[in-house]
Scaffold this active site. Sequence first.
Site, PDB file in Angstrom:
ATOM      1  N   CYS A  96       0.885  -1.154   0.000  1.00 29.59           N
ATOM      2  CA  CYS A  96       0.000   0.000   0.000  1.00 29.59           C
ATOM      3  C   CYS A  96       0.930   1.213   0.000  1.00 29.59           C
ATOM      4  O   CYS A  96       1.973   1.208   0.641  1.00 29.59           O
ATOM      5  CB  CYS A  96      -0.879   0.019   1.248  1.00 29.59           C
ATOM      6  SG  CYS A  96      -2.156   1.290   1.157  1.00 29.59           S
ATOM      7  N   SER A 373      -6.247  13.662   5.767  1.00 29.40           N
ATOM      8  CA  SER A 373      -7.612  13.136   5.659  1.00 29.40           C
ATOM      9  C   SER A 373      -8.298  13.938   4.564  1.00 29.40           C
ATOM     10  O   SER A 373      -7.757  14.941   4.105  1.00 29.40           O
ATOM     11  CB  SER A 373      -8.382  13.279   6.971  1.00 29.40           C
ATOM     12  OG  SER A 373      -8.844  14.620   7.108  1.00 29.40           O
ATOM     13  N   MET A 374      -9.495  13.515   4.183  1.00 29.25           N
ATOM     14  CA  MET A 374     -10.174  14.195   3.075  1.00 29.25           C
ATOM     15  C   MET A 374     -10.607  15.614   3.448  1.00 29.25           C
ATOM     16  O   MET A 374     -10.966  16.394   2.571  1.00 29.25           O
ATOM     17  CB  MET A 374     -11.360  13.379   2.589  1.00 29.25           C
ATOM     18  CG  MET A 374     -12.426  13.187   3.627  1.00 29.25           C
ATOM     19  SD  MET A 374     -13.739  12.160   2.952  1.00 29.25           S
ATOM     20  CE  MET A 374     -14.609  11.766   4.455  1.00 29.25           C
ATOM     21  N   HIS A 395       3.324   7.752   7.885  1.00 33.54           N
ATOM     22  CA  HIS A 395       2.672   7.448   6.597  1.00 33.54           C
ATOM     23  C   HIS A 395       1.319   8.126   6.479  1.00 33.54           C
ATOM     24  O   HIS A 395       0.613   7.931   5.489  1.00 33.54           O
ATOM     25  CB  HIS A 395       2.513   5.947   6.426  1.00 33.54           C
ATOM     26  CG  HIS A 395       1.238   5.393   6.986  1.00 33.54           C
ATOM     27  ND1 HIS A 395       0.841   5.591   8.291  1.00 33.54           N
ATOM     28  CD2 HIS A 395       0.254   4.650   6.412  1.00 33.54           C
ATOM     29  CE1 HIS A 395      -0.319   4.987   8.498  1.00 33.54           C
ATOM     30  NE2 HIS A 395      -0.699   4.408   7.375  1.00 33.54           N
ATOM     31  N   GLY A 396       0.926   8.876   7.492  1.00 35.38           N
ATOM     32  CA  GLY A 396      -0.388   9.505   7.462  1.00 35.38           C
ATOM     33  C   GLY A 396      -0.588  10.213   8.781  1.00 35.38           C
ATOM     34  O   GLY A 396       0.380  10.450   9.532  1.00 35.38           O
TER      35      GLY A 396
END
Length: 472
Positions: A96, A373-374, A395-396
């Site tokens: 991923c 995030s969106m 990674h986020g």
Amino acid sequence: MELVPQGRCRWLLPRQGQMRVPGVVFATRSLLPAAVGDRSLDQVVNVACLPGIVDASYAMPDVHWGYGFPIGGVAATDIEDEGVVSPGGVGFDISCGVRLLVSQIHRNDLCGELGELMNALGRMIPRGTGPGGVLPRCSADELDDILVAGAAHLVARGMGTPDDLKRCESGGTMPGAGPEKVSTRARERGARQVGSLGSGNHFAEVQAVDQVLDPATAEAFGLRTGSVCVLVHCGSRGLGHQVCTDYVRLMDTAMHRYGIHVPDRQLACVPVPSAEGESYLAAMAAAANYGMANRQALTHAIREAFAAAGLGELVLLYDVSHNLAKIETHPVDSHLRTLCVHRKGATRAFPPHHPELPADLAPYGQPVLVPGSMGTASYVLVGVEASPAFHSACHGAGRVLSRHAAARHIPIEKLRSEMAAAGILVRGASTRGLVEEAPESYKDVDEVVRACHEAGLAKPVARLVPLGVVKG
Ligand code: 5GP
Ligand code: MN
Ligand code: MN
């Protein structure tokens, strides 16, 4: 759990019980409770018990609970000294990862056309859990080519350029792939999904650069204030999932033959230089190639949508996995050692002049792509010298609410009205998928990136904000 402060944004979990090395957590003080609360630090401790682990069991600032290993975990084992490989240290979505496509367009040039662009992207990007992809159905031979050559196969069939490959980790082809180590079931699942997002945490997001934080590096990366970009996040779909399932099962029985005992069955592992270890790494490399090919096929569809809308070209800045085990050399106690570096929900972050970097990026370092995030920001960082944790970064933003908790607690109307008020267009997500991925489900990405910076893991280059998102 005892957490000893060890300098800026660094906390030690001292050795105790079966731990072979300590745990090290990179976080600001305010990020710690989330990590303690979801028991992911217990997982950091469990990982510290693996045979052959060196240095420490590391947790990135976005750490959260995962299968066996935490997501946001980094662990390296010495392959010449009992070192093991564990599928749980890579995760179910092998390779991923994310790639960032950079356009020449300024966000102000897009305003009237964003809706149309999002409609086109929504139509052209296959998504959801079932079959369907940019390549509708791969023959067995073509699937073999993808498993061996990765993104390079898609470029060879006209979906991309040789320059794209220079901007992929490992040149778009992870070496050592063994398609014959991938089960029939995994191949069946993969054959109809090449070029598809998959489920809700995966996305293709149109973004604009909101702040340049390192002007020289941003310029070299083609990122200026207002630049429109597309961030693509997806992995190896059913194929990678099946590879992980197959090898967890295999290792669960095999590890006892090697006298390995782990504190949690989900850490099932075998020595790297064993028949099972080598088979897993060959199957994992094949799945990684599938993941890179998947992102390359999606890039083709996204470029077509941009071209059809008259929005020009998209240059690939970089493609990097955040779920992978790689054989790398790193100094440990001032000796170079050959290690199996597991990064699960962690991004490789090579420093300037690393031999794997393409010539034009080498003076700056490897781009590290961090989705938030969106509804919030995402970041581009860059790898730095002397970083701890085997050149790895976050990674986020990392989850604070499980999918289940998010689905229970976040009202869909509130989320939809917040996204509409922010002018962010959402395409193609189910109601359930949307609430699971609501910005409240994630940590504060600005804080996570600050922790990465202060801990010396990577340096921020640019902050991006979402304009529209196609959700898996
Ligand atoms: P994972 O690989 O763990 O599923 O997700 C990586 C990160 O992507 C998450 O920690 C989260 O911060 C981020 N993320 C999830 N959904 C979105 C989205 O729709 N847009 C952006 N920009 N980031 C997202
Ligand atoms: Mn994934
Ligand atoms: Mn991911």
